[in-house]
Design an enzyme around this catalytic site. Structure first.
Site, PDB file in Angstrom:
ATOM      1  N   SER A 147      -0.533  -0.391   9.819  1.00 25.04           N
ATOM      2  CA  SER A 147      -1.675   0.676   9.639  1.00 25.04           C
ATOM      3  C   SER A 147      -2.731   1.004   9.115  1.00 25.04           C
ATOM      4  O   SER A 147      -2.891   0.139   8.753  1.00 25.04           O
ATOM      5  CB  SER A 147      -0.514   1.178   8.242  1.00 25.04           C
ATOM      6  OG  SER A 147      -0.920   2.429   7.291  1.00 25.04           O
ATOM      7  N   TYR A 160       3.585  -0.241   0.198  1.00 21.57           N
ATOM      8  CA  TYR A 160       4.242  -0.144   1.651  1.00 21.57           C
ATOM      9  C   TYR A 160       2.664  -1.056   1.933  1.00 21.57           C
ATOM     10  O   TYR A 160       2.987  -1.457   2.855  1.00 21.57           O
ATOM     11  CB  TYR A 160       3.315   1.514   2.105  1.00 21.57           C
ATOM     12  CG  TYR A 160       3.259   1.717   3.773  1.00 21.57           C
ATOM     13  CD1 TYR A 160       4.327   1.085   4.520  1.00 21.57           C
ATOM     14  CD2 TYR A 160       3.110   2.076   4.179  1.00 21.57           C
ATOM     15  CE1 TYR A 160       4.680   1.811   5.750  1.00 21.57           C
ATOM     16  CE2 TYR A 160       2.471   2.627   5.723  1.00 21.57           C
ATOM     17  CZ  TYR A 160       3.368   1.921   6.441  1.00 21.57           C
ATOM     18  OH  TYR A 160       3.527   2.421   7.920  1.00 21.57           O
TER      19      TYR A 160
END
Length: 253
Positions: A147, A160
């Protein structure tokens, strides 16, 4: 014939979004694709049906990740269906795409949520990779979907982002370990990508998110899938241990 004709691939979390686009793209290149899903049986079946309608080959495999026995459940299904559909029970390509997000202020992250994020986003890819190596021939491909949040701060996704950083470390270290076998291991970091969530139906939100990209638009799942297809191809044989920014220039500052 596509660049992946005769190859087999497993794409985790491929019933929707980026994972779906990756599965469809690899299938268009000729790979037999295992479409993994946790609970979305209907949507996974749609992906498989769509691939086959377009002349590709795919099958669905169900396994809840982040729970005891998850990797065993996944690979028992993969191995069984590969034996049914292919002449060999080998995996040439593994894409660790499945993941869950937090979306909660750092002060509100509970130990249970943190453990769940780690289990799905970091632990599962590690042991999927470990298990896949026993059935991966030399010259295989392992690709992790990380990400842009490992390079772009969003406090509501700190836990996350930590797990995605772990996925990047998996690629870095396994690349060194597997180099002698000609197996490449890389991570791809999307930016804001239209995954069909309700927020992408709000014009004001779309305009704001689009400003983050150097191209002034949102990412589409196909933008990321094309990068993954390249890394899975023979043309990417000299790339390993790499972090590929597929954020549309969102990480340029």
């Amino acid at each position: 014939m596509g660049t992946l004709t005769g190859k087999t691939a497993l794409v985790t979390g491929s019933s929707r979004g980026i994972g779906r686009a990756i599965a469809e793209r690899l299938a268009r290149e000729g790979a037999l694709v295992a479409v993994h899903y946790a609970r979305q049986t209907d949507t996974a079946n749609e992906v498989v049906a769509g691939i086959e309608a377009a002349g590709g080959a795919a099958f669905g495999v169900q396994a809840e990740l982040g729970v005891p026995g998850d990797v065993d459940t996944l690979f028992e299904a993969v191995e069984r269906k590969l034996k049914e559909r292919a002449s060999r029970a080998e995996l040439d390509i593994v894409v660790n795409n499945a993941g869950i997000m937090g979306g909660i202020a750092p002060e509100e992250v509970t130990p249970e949520l943190f453990d769940r994020l780690v289990a799905v986003n970091a632990k599962a890819p590690f042991f999927i990779t470990q298990r896949a190596l026993g059935m991966m021939p030399d010259g295989g491909r392992i690709i992790g979907i990380s990400s842009g949040l490992t390079r772009f701060a969003n406090p509501d996704e700190v836990a996350y982002a930590m797990t995605k950083g772990a996925l990047e470390q998996l690629a870095f270290h396994f690349a060194k370990h597997l180099g002698p076998r000609g197996i490449t291991v890389n991570s791809v970091a999307p930016g804001i990508t239209n995954n069909g969530s309700p927020v992408f139906d709000i014009p004001e939100a779309v305009a704001q998110m689009s400003e983050l990209s150097a191209f002034g638009r949102l990412g589409e799942p196909a933008d990321v899938a094309d990068v993954v297809a390249f890394l899975a191809s023979p043309d990417a044989r000299w790339i390993t241990g790499a972090f590929i920014d597929a954020s549309g220039g969102s990480l340029l500052g």
